[in-house]
Design an enzyme around this catalytic site. Structure first.
Site, PDB file in Angstrom:
ATOM      1  N   PHE A 138       1.109  -1.910  -0.503  1.00 14.74           N
ATOM      2  CA  PHE A 138      -0.112  -0.339   0.173  1.00 14.74           C
ATOM      3  C   PHE A 138       0.437   0.907  -0.168  1.00 14.74           C
ATOM      4  CE2 PHE A 138      -2.879   3.274   1.697  1.00 14.74           C
ATOM      5  CZ  PHE A 138      -3.377   3.705   1.165  1.00 14.74           C
ATOM      6  N   ASP A 223       9.108   2.903   1.886  1.00 15.25           N
ATOM      7  CA  ASP A 223       7.931   3.365   2.262  1.00 15.25           C
ATOM      8  C   ASP A 223       7.702   3.021   4.012  1.00 15.25           C
ATOM      9  OD1 ASP A 223       5.522   4.253   2.738  1.00 15.25           O
ATOM     10  OD2 ASP A 223       4.550   3.514   1.472  1.00 15.25           O
ATOM     11  N   LYS A 252       2.875   9.902   8.118  1.00 15.07           N
ATOM     12  CA  LYS A 252       1.570   9.395   9.558  1.00 15.07           C
ATOM     13  C   LYS A 252       2.290   9.968  10.684  1.00 15.07           C
ATOM     14  CE  LYS A 252      -1.066   6.180   7.316  1.00 15.07           C
ATOM     15  NZ  LYS A 252      -1.112   5.290   6.851  1.00 15.07           N
TER      16      LYS A 252
HETATM   17  C1  LIG Z   1      -0.999   5.556   4.896  1.00 19.78           C
HETATM   18  C2  LIG Z   1      -0.235   5.238   3.921  1.00 19.78           C
HETATM   19  C3  LIG Z   1      -0.014   5.892   3.247  1.00 19.78           C
HETATM   20  C4  LIG Z   1      -0.105   6.997   2.190  1.00 19.78           C
HETATM   21  O1  LIG Z   1      -0.511   7.978   2.994  1.00 19.78           O
HETATM   22  P1  LIG Z   1      -1.362   8.949   3.278  1.00 19.78           P
HETATM   23  O2  LIG Z   1      -0.737  10.383   3.792  1.00 19.78           O
HETATM   24  O3  LIG Z   1      -3.071   8.438   3.297  1.00 19.78           O
HETATM   25  O4  LIG Z   1      -1.825   9.343   1.315  1.00 19.78           O
HETATM   26  C5  LIG Z   1       1.434   5.181   1.612  1.00 19.78           C
HETATM   27  N1  LIG Z   1       1.957   4.129   2.223  1.00 19.78           N
HETATM   28  C6  LIG Z   1       1.597   3.533   3.758  1.00 19.78           C
HETATM   29  C7  LIG Z   1       2.966   2.866   4.018  1.00 19.78           C
HETATM   30  C8  LIG Z   1       1.089   3.704   4.361  1.00 19.78           C
HETATM   31  O5  LIG Z   1       0.737   3.259   5.750  1.00 19.78           O
END
Ligand SMILES: *Cc1c(COP(=O)(O)O)cnc(C)c1O
Length: 400
Positions: A138, A223, A252
């Site tokens: 994700f 990420d 986050k």
């Molecule tokens: C939540 C998340 C995103 C997206 O972040 P947003 O601030 O909602 O755009 C991207 N990568 C990972 C691993 C995430 O958990």
């Protein structure tokens, strides 16, 4: 306004993009949340791994108040004091030499994708633009990041998708090796897949992958939007695996509850960007950077919060494993630090709803997995009472 009326107007005026539970939170303190009827809840979600220090941490609140009175926003046409300080702190505590600031995880990943492509153009020769990502990953909800996300359910209805992405099973180095072509420039992965079901790779995966990418001269983008900022018991999850990426994204928990994202890179890779290549109006503005500095300083102070995340993660996993031995609807317990997944033989959504009714915020990662990401200041007592509640909720779903 009454709770019913609020929910009615929410449905009337807000686009229907979330399956929301019927509750309105109006106040938060530490690990507790309070709804519009004054009821107290214990938070095992932390705004999806955002409120790592709990709600309204005093240091973050004061930093925001002070900065709001001084300077809230100024353009990136100028140098910005809190942004400089935050970038320096992040670089000093990670592999990185330089930072770019934006406003969310998806934006941080967009920046990483652009930097990898630009670096490839200037350093790898023509035609290298493809990024290999993982199935069940994700990476966000923009067009490029839903394409990077290896889950068709996020892509359905939005084609044509962005060219230049390819998917391999997570945790399989041979699959990455087989997917590399003369077009490949980078591999982009979460160190631990969060939304995809809290999937922890084998201990040696990232070391082998790093060696492969070094041999081929390709970039590793991590990420850490969800795993960063102490969530897994280390400041960044890559520290568990004995490797360093070339590019890392954060969001986050970075801003202590305020919206900020960051893309960090080594000097060599960061050099591919020059003025005009990338930008964000709000990116790294004084207000959110002040909150992020206060939050990062608190996490780093004596390291007790990181130690807490690691130790309480182990405590919680042990408790959940003991529960799994009693309730056979639990098929697996996994995770690192305070990012924990519990795989069920049944759907997780109803359990999440019943947990809320019982006073606990938890969430799902995929259809069958309960995901726990409490504030790192959660206590053993709070963990015990969540497990007692789960015991009760899972009893009727188990054959024993
Ligand atoms: C939540 C998340 C995103 C997206 O972040 P947003 O601030 O909602 O755009 C991207 N990568 C990972 C691993 C995430 O958990």
């Amino acid at each position: 306004m009454s709770t019913d009326k609020l929910i009615e107007e929410s449905k009337k005026y807000i686009m229907n993009t979330y399956g929301r539970l019927p509750v309105v939170f109006v106040k938060g303190r530490g690990t507790k949340l309070y709804d519009s009827d004054g009821r107290e809840y214990t938070d095992f979600l932390a705004g999806i791994a955002v409120n790592n220090l709990g709600h309204c941490h005093q240091k973050v609140v004061v930093a925001l108040q002070k900065q709001a009175q001084k300077l809230m926003h100024v353009s990136n046409y100028y140098h910005i004091e809190p942004q400089i300080k935050l970038a320096k702190m992040l670089c000093q505590h990670s592999f990185a030499d330089k930072a770019f600031f934006c406003n969310s995880g998806a934006e941080a990943n967009e920046a990483a994708i652009k930097l990898a492509r630009k670096y490839a153009k200037t350093n790898m020769g023509e035609g290298r633009y493809e990024i290999i990502t993982a199935e069940n990953s994700f990476h966000g909800r923009t067009l490029a990041t839903i394409t990077a996300t290896g889950q068709p359910k996020y892509q359905k209805g939005f084609d044509p998708l962005m060219p230049g992405f390819k998917y391999v099973p997570f945790g399989d180095v041979d699959a990455v090796a087989a997917a590399i072509t003369e077009n490949t420039c980078a591999v982009m992965l979460e160190p631990i897949q969060a939304e995809g079901g809290v999937n922890v790779p084998r201990e040696d995966y990232f070391r082998k992958l790093r060696a492969l990418l070094d041999e081929k001269g390709l970039l590793l983008i991590l990420d850490e939007v969800q795993t960063g900022m102490g969530r897994t018991g280390k400041l960044f999850a890559y520290e568990h695996f004995g490797i360093e990426p070339d590019i890392m994204t954060l969001a986050k928990a970075l801003g202590g509850g305020t919206p900020i994202g960051a893309m960090l890179a080594t000097e060599k890779v960061a050099e591919a960007f020059s003025p005009g290549d990338h930008a964000s109006t709000f990116g790294g503005n004084p207000l959110v950077c002040a909150a992020a500095i206060a939050s990062l300083e608190t996490i780093l102070e004596d390291g007790w919060i990181l130690g807490q995340s690691a130790a309480l993660g182990e405590y919680m996993k042990k408790g959940l494993m003991a529960l799994a031995a009693r309730r056979d609807v639990i098929k697996d317990v996994r995770g690192k630090g305070l990012l924990i997944g519990v795989q069920l033989a049944t759907e997780a959504a109803e359990v999440v709803k019943e947990a809320l009714e019982a006073g606990f915020l938890i969430s799902m990662a995929g259809v069958n997995v309960l995901r726990f990401a409490p504030p790192l200041i959660i206590t053993e007592d709070e963990i015990d009472s969540l497990i007692d509640t789960l015991d009760r909720l899972l009893e009727k779903r188990s054959s024993k």
